[in-house]
Design an enzyme around this catalytic site. Structure first.
Site, PDB file in Angstrom:
ATOM      1  N   ASP A  62      32.870  53.188  41.399  1.00 15.75           N
ATOM      2  CA  ASP A  62      32.246  52.341  40.385  1.00 15.75           C
ATOM      3  C   ASP A  62      32.985  52.543  39.061  1.00 15.75           C
ATOM      4  OD1 ASP A  62      30.727  50.976  38.580  1.00 15.75           O
ATOM      5  OD2 ASP A  62      28.851  52.034  39.003  1.00 15.75           O
ATOM      6  N   ASN A  89      43.031  44.877  39.080  1.00 14.71           N
ATOM      7  CA  ASN A  89      42.426  43.557  39.253  1.00 14.71           C
ATOM      8  C   ASN A  89      40.903  43.557  39.068  1.00 14.71           C
ATOM      9  OD1 ASN A  89      42.007  40.780  40.681  1.00 14.71           O
ATOM     10  ND2 ASN A  89      40.893  42.262  41.957  1.00 14.71           N
ATOM     11  N   TYR A 159      34.329  39.679  27.063  1.00 13.53           N
ATOM     12  CA  TYR A 159      35.275  39.400  28.159  1.00 13.53           C
ATOM     13  C   TYR A 159      36.641  39.024  27.577  1.00 13.53           C
ATOM     14  CZ  TYR A 159      37.380  37.376  32.332  1.00 13.53           C
ATOM     15  OH  TYR A 159      38.241  37.103  33.378  1.00 13.53           O
ATOM     16  N   LYS A 163      40.266  41.178  27.839  1.00 14.94           N
ATOM     17  CA  LYS A 163      41.492  40.640  28.432  1.00 14.94           C
ATOM     18  C   LYS A 163      42.624  40.586  27.404  1.00 14.94           C
ATOM     19  CE  LYS A 163      39.826  40.150  32.575  1.00 14.94           C
ATOM     20  NZ  LYS A 163      40.352  40.969  33.688  1.00 14.94           N
TER      21      LYS A 163
HETATM   22  P1  NAP Z   1      35.330  38.669  42.109  1.00 14.30           P
HETATM   23  O1  NAP Z   1      35.516  37.738  43.220  1.00 14.30           O
HETATM   24  O2  NAP Z   1      34.019  38.710  41.395  1.00 14.30           O
HETATM   25  O3  NAP Z   1      35.712  40.144  42.593  1.00 14.30           O
HETATM   26  C1  NAP Z   1      35.598  41.204  41.685  1.00 14.30           C
HETATM   27  C2  NAP Z   1      36.174  42.464  42.281  1.00 14.30           C
HETATM   28  O4  NAP Z   1      36.037  43.523  41.305  1.00 14.30           O
HETATM   29  C3  NAP Z   1      35.430  42.902  43.521  1.00 14.30           C
HETATM   30  O5  NAP Z   1      36.342  43.481  44.425  1.00 14.30           O
HETATM   31  C4  NAP Z   1      34.452  43.943  42.986  1.00 14.30           C
HETATM   32  O6  NAP Z   1      34.087  44.924  43.943  1.00 14.30           O
HETATM   33  C5  NAP Z   1      35.259  44.568  41.868  1.00 14.30           C
HETATM   34  N1  NAP Z   1      34.357  45.143  40.846  1.00 14.30           N
HETATM   35  C6  NAP Z   1      33.470  44.480  40.068  1.00 14.30           C
HETATM   36  N2  NAP Z   1      32.766  45.344  39.319  1.00 14.30           N
HETATM   37  C7  NAP Z   1      33.215  46.582  39.647  1.00 14.30           C
HETATM   38  C8  NAP Z   1      32.861  47.897  39.242  1.00 14.30           C
HETATM   39  N3  NAP Z   1      31.887  48.145  38.351  1.00 14.30           N
HETATM   40  N4  NAP Z   1      33.520  48.938  39.791  1.00 14.30           N
HETATM   41  C9  NAP Z   1      34.489  48.713  40.697  1.00 14.30           C
HETATM   42  N5  NAP Z   1      34.865  47.507  41.140  1.00 14.30           N
HETATM   43  C10 NAP Z   1      34.228  46.456  40.623  1.00 14.30           C
HETATM   44  O7  NAP Z   1      36.389  38.421  40.936  1.00 14.30           O
HETATM   45  P2  NAP Z   1      37.788  37.628  40.896  1.00 14.30           P
HETATM   46  O8  NAP Z   1      37.505  36.257  40.436  1.00 14.30           O
HETATM   47  O9  NAP Z   1      38.579  37.862  42.118  1.00 14.30           O
HETATM   48  O10 NAP Z   1      38.453  38.376  39.648  1.00 14.30           O
HETATM   49  C11 NAP Z   1      39.449  39.359  39.774  1.00 14.30           C
HETATM   50  C12 NAP Z   1      40.093  39.551  38.415  1.00 14.30           C
HETATM   51  O11 NAP Z   1      40.619  38.300  37.969  1.00 14.30           O
HETATM   52  C13 NAP Z   1      39.132  40.020  37.319  1.00 14.30           C
HETATM   53  O12 NAP Z   1      39.758  40.963  36.498  1.00 14.30           O
HETATM   54  C14 NAP Z   1      38.838  38.748  36.544  1.00 14.30           C
HETATM   55  O13 NAP Z   1      38.471  38.995  35.214  1.00 14.30           O
HETATM   56  C15 NAP Z   1      40.177  38.045  36.655  1.00 14.30           C
HETATM   57  N6  NAP Z   1      40.086  36.607  36.433  1.00 14.30           N
HETATM   58  C16 NAP Z   1      39.373  35.815  37.288  1.00 14.30           C
HETATM   59  C17 NAP Z   1      39.297  34.457  37.046  1.00 14.30           C
HETATM   60  C18 NAP Z   1      38.530  33.517  37.926  1.00 14.30           C
HETATM   61  O14 NAP Z   1      38.403  32.319  37.577  1.00 14.30           O
HETATM   62  N7  NAP Z   1      38.032  33.937  39.083  1.00 14.30           N
HETATM   63  C19 NAP Z   1      39.948  33.914  35.927  1.00 14.30           C
HETATM   64  C20 NAP Z   1      40.667  34.756  35.091  1.00 14.30           C
HETATM   65  C21 NAP Z   1      40.727  36.094  35.355  1.00 14.30           C
HETATM   66  P3  NAP Z   1      32.841  44.681  44.981  1.00 14.30           P
HETATM   67  O15 NAP Z   1      33.329  43.693  46.004  1.00 14.30           O
HETATM   68  O16 NAP Z   1      32.568  46.008  45.552  1.00 14.30           O
HETATM   69  O17 NAP Z   1      31.723  44.139  44.165  1.00 14.30           O
END
Ligand code: NAP
Length: 255
Positions: A62, A89, A159, A163
């Site tokens: 975590d 990530n 947020y 970033k």
């Molecule tokens: P996601 O589908 O919500 O997945 C988030 C991941 O982070 C999951 O593997 C989760 O683990 C892990 N996580 C969340 N909280 C955590 C914690 N407290 N401790 C450890 N692990 C944690 O997100 P995503 O969209 O793939 O995003 C990945 C990255 O891309 C992030 O940094 C996000 O800010 C960035 N991003 C995303 C978008 C978008 O549109 N999706 C846009 C710009 C940037 P669990 O599976 O165990 O919960």
């Protein structure tokens, strides 16, 4: 050609979304991967099964807990006694209420900065110390966001700030350590179709159409687009790009 044969990568948040796509892409290119997850063991195991147990090692941690990233690093390193690539990530997207109680406001700020920025900094520190001690190079790819450059919604100050911090951290490490063969990059996605975004759309049913209408490409990016950019940067095929960020946002914010 992108080839991770003989390399070990640590991918945080490898259980879902962009992280899961990155794990699969690195494994498909011959790499061994440490799949980190926060709480969703089932999702992490699904990714592990897909890439094959012999190619990966899963670690729960975590990252909202101060300094927890150090235990993650130790566990990941113990698997094969080396890590060559770190993909920071894991991230959260939490709204804060400017007009609400101050304690709640601080809670969201603290959690967001801890997960999105501090844990990344801790893993960068551990990786750089590891590579400096073994006198070898390595690659770090930090997942930022379009929000770092454009800003985010009125409910997501923390947020966007987290970033923005990722981008300046990335530049600093590139300037400090590229002479030692340690290269640091960032990717800045716009909207990517993952759970993070789907959760937002559930809260606000009109959001999906609004979001897509603002993307000249005409759609959100698949997680694989971001994963492919991460793999390219981490592969060592363009190390002079250290310190740079690749934008993946369908031309919704062209810098
Ligand atoms: P996601 O589908 O919500 O997945 C988030 C991941 O982070 C999951 O593997 C989760 O683990 C892990 N996580 C969340 N909280 C955590 C914690 N407290 N401790 C450890 N692990 C944690 O997100 P995503 O969209 O793939 O995003 C990945 C990255 O891309 C992030 O940094 C996000 O800010 C960035 N991003 C995303 C978008 C978008 O549109 N999706 C846009 C710009 C940037 P669990 O599976 O165990 O919960």
């Amino acid at each position: 050609m992108i080839d991770f044969t003989g390399k070990v990568a640590l991918v945080t948040g490898g259980s879902r979304g962009i992280g899961a796509a990155t794990v699969k892409a690195i494994a498909a290119a011959g790499g061994s991967v440490v799949i980190h997850y926060g709480s969703n063991k089932e999702a992490a195991m699904r990714v592990a099964n897909e890439v094959g147990d012999e190619n990966c090692h899963t670690v729960k941690c975590d990252l909202s807990v101060l300094a927890a990233a150090n235990a993650l690093w130790d566990d990941a390193l113990a698997w094969k006694s080396r890590i060559d690539v770190v993909v920071n990530n894991a991230g959260i997207y939490c709204a804060e209420n400017r007009a609400g109680p101050e304690a709640d406001w601080h809670k969201v700020w603290q959690r967001t900065l801890q997960v999105n920025l501090m844990a990344t900094a801790d893993l960068c520190r551990a990786a750089i110390n590891h590579w400096r001690n073994r006198k070898s190079g390595g690659a770090i790819v930090n997942v930022a966001s379009r929000a770092a450059f454009r800003g985010d919604s009125p409910d997501h100050w923390s947020y966007a700030a987290s970033k923005g911090g990722i981008i300046s951290l990335t530049k600093t490490l590139a300037r400090a350590y590229s002479s030692a063969g340690i290269y640091t990059y960032a990717v800045a996605p716009g909207f990517v179709l993952t759970d993070m975004v789907l959760e937002e759309f559930e809260r606000d049913p009109g959001a999906r159409a609004r979001v897509v209408s603002e993307i000249p490409y005409g759609d959100m990016a698949p997680a694989s687009d971001v994963a492919n950019a991460i793999c390219f940067l981490a592969s060592g095929l363009a190390t002079h790009a250290t310190g740079q960020t690749i934008d993946i946002n369908g031309a919704s914010y062209v810098r």
